[in-house]
Scaffold this motif. Structure first.
Motif, PDB file in Angstrom:
ATOM      1  N   ASP A 181      -7.104  10.584  -1.847  1.00 44.15           N
ATOM      2  CA  ASP A 181      -7.795   9.502  -2.667  1.00 44.15           C
ATOM      3  C   ASP A 181      -6.657   8.486  -3.204  1.00 44.15           C
ATOM      4  N   SER A 182      -5.602   8.983  -3.492  1.00 44.31           N
ATOM      5  CA  SER A 182      -4.502   8.010  -3.851  1.00 44.31           C
ATOM      6  C   SER A 182      -4.221   7.003  -2.786  1.00 44.31           C
ATOM      7  N   PHE A 242      -7.303   4.560  -2.512  1.00 49.08           N
ATOM      8  CA  PHE A 242      -7.264   3.698  -3.565  1.00 49.08           C
ATOM      9  C   PHE A 242      -6.170   2.601  -3.711  1.00 49.08           C
ATOM     10  N   THR A 288       0.708  -1.138   0.027  1.00 51.21           N
ATOM     11  CA  THR A 288      -0.006   0.154   0.005  1.00 51.21           C
ATOM     12  C   THR A 288       0.958   1.237   0.108  1.00 51.21           C
ATOM     13  N   TRP A 307       1.979   7.095  -6.854  1.00 49.56           N
ATOM     14  CA  TRP A 307       1.000   7.850  -7.072  1.00 49.56           C
ATOM     15  C   TRP A 307       1.487   9.568  -6.934  1.00 49.56           C
ATOM     16  N   ALA A 365      -7.456   0.218  -1.162  1.00 46.18           N
ATOM     17  CA  ALA A 365      -8.646  -0.693  -1.637  1.00 46.18           C
ATOM     18  C   ALA A 365      -7.904  -1.776  -2.691  1.00 46.18           C
ATOM     19  N   ILE A 366      -7.002  -1.506  -3.185  1.00 52.90           N
ATOM     20  CA  ILE A 366      -6.463  -2.318  -4.223  1.00 52.90           C
ATOM     21  C   ILE A 366      -5.808  -3.339  -3.383  1.00 52.90           C
TER      22      ILE A 366
END
Length: 295
Positions: A135-136, A139, A90, A97, A142-143
């Motif tokens: 947000d990154s 994201f 993560t 990003w 979540a991935i």
């Protein structure tokens, strides 16, 4: 597992832990005061703050992982290893990003246009930068969350030829494809496009200065050139690191303890390498680090 490999990795960990944590902490401290300041110049410092903070956490995580491996604590609870893998991937995705946002920021700062449409986009980008960073992070989390239940751990039967954790790790094929696409390929492509546009814009600025007097001074051009050069090196580092991670999860290679330790040693140097790139690409950070080292 050869004791020479363990000793070599511990030595490299000690060196990178001290230098990486020291330099990344300086980046965090020096750029913390710019976090609330939403301006064109200080958005760059806010991104440096986030990148330095991410690298510091990643550096501490690597130290913690090595301690767990050294004392074979993963063998007591394999879920701990799954959590560490998820957290590590993560943070790596967040870093990739952040590199993308930094390259876009460098391009937006480099381009000078009085067109109203461009000015609106530029203002929107600077005002939305904190939201993009958050947000990154969400994201990336979540991935990588499915790693906890899709990663397969195989306990090593031969202790002399195994990874330090006592497990061989096999990642899910669908995760590798999905993560490679959305956590690396997309931001990596955006970064490459931004850097390409920045280089071409910088070259046009230089040609215009050679033909006529320009409002850009030599110091400003050198600053832009330094930023672009830093981004090029950063994107090469991210690509190399991604290539190393792909090799590390390849099943024919993870069964070889020597290759495993070589790859893991390269991973240990990732946060420290990023810190050096950021410092030598920023004169203020470079002078601050050099001043503290002299003290």
């Amino acid at each position: 597992m050869e004791p020479e490999l363990r000793i070599t990795r511990l030595v490299i960990l000690a060196i990178t832990a001290v230098t990486g944590t020291f330099i990344n902490s300086i980046i965090v401290v020096l750029n913390f005061r710019f976090w609330r300041d939403v301006t064109t110049s200080n958005s760059y410092n806010r991104l440096l703050f986030v990148i330095g903070l991410t690298n510091t956490i990643l550096q501490v995580l690597f130290i913690f992982v090595t301690i767990l491996e050294t004392f074979s604590l993963y063998l007591l609870d394999e879920n701990l290893l799954l959590y560490m893998i998820t957290f590590c991937f993560t943070l790596i995705d967040v870093n990739i990003w952040n590199t993308t946002w930094l390259s876009l920021l460098c391009y937006v700062r480099l381009v000078n246009s009085s067109h109203c449409f461009y000015l609106k986009i530029k203002a929107k980008f600077f005002s939305s930068l904190p939201l993009l960073i958050v947000d990154s992070v969400l994201f990336a989390a979540a991935i990588n969350l499915p790693l906890i239940w899709t990663t397969k751990l195989h306990r090593a039967t031969n202790i002399t030829d195994s990874s330090a954790s006592g497990y061989f790790i096999t990642l899910d094929a669908y995760y590798i494809i999905f993560s490679s696409l959305f956590a690396f390929s997309v931001p990596f492509s955006m970064t490459c496009i931004s850097i390409g546009l920045s280089v071409s814009t910088l070259l046009r600025h230089i040609r215009r200065m050679e033909l006529s007097d320009s409002h850009l001074t030599t110091a400003q051009l050198q600053g832009h050139y330094r930023a672009v050069k830093t981004m090029v090196i950063r994107v090469l580092l991210d690509f190399l690191f991604f290539f190393i991670v792909v090799l590390g999860v390849s099943e024919p290679l993870i069964l070889n303890s020597t290759v495993y330790y070589v790859l893991w040693t390269a991973v240990l140097m990732y946060p420290t390498s990023q810190a050096f790139i950021l410092v030598f690409g920023n004169p203020k950070l470079k002078s601050a680090v050099c001043g503290l080292m002299k003290c």
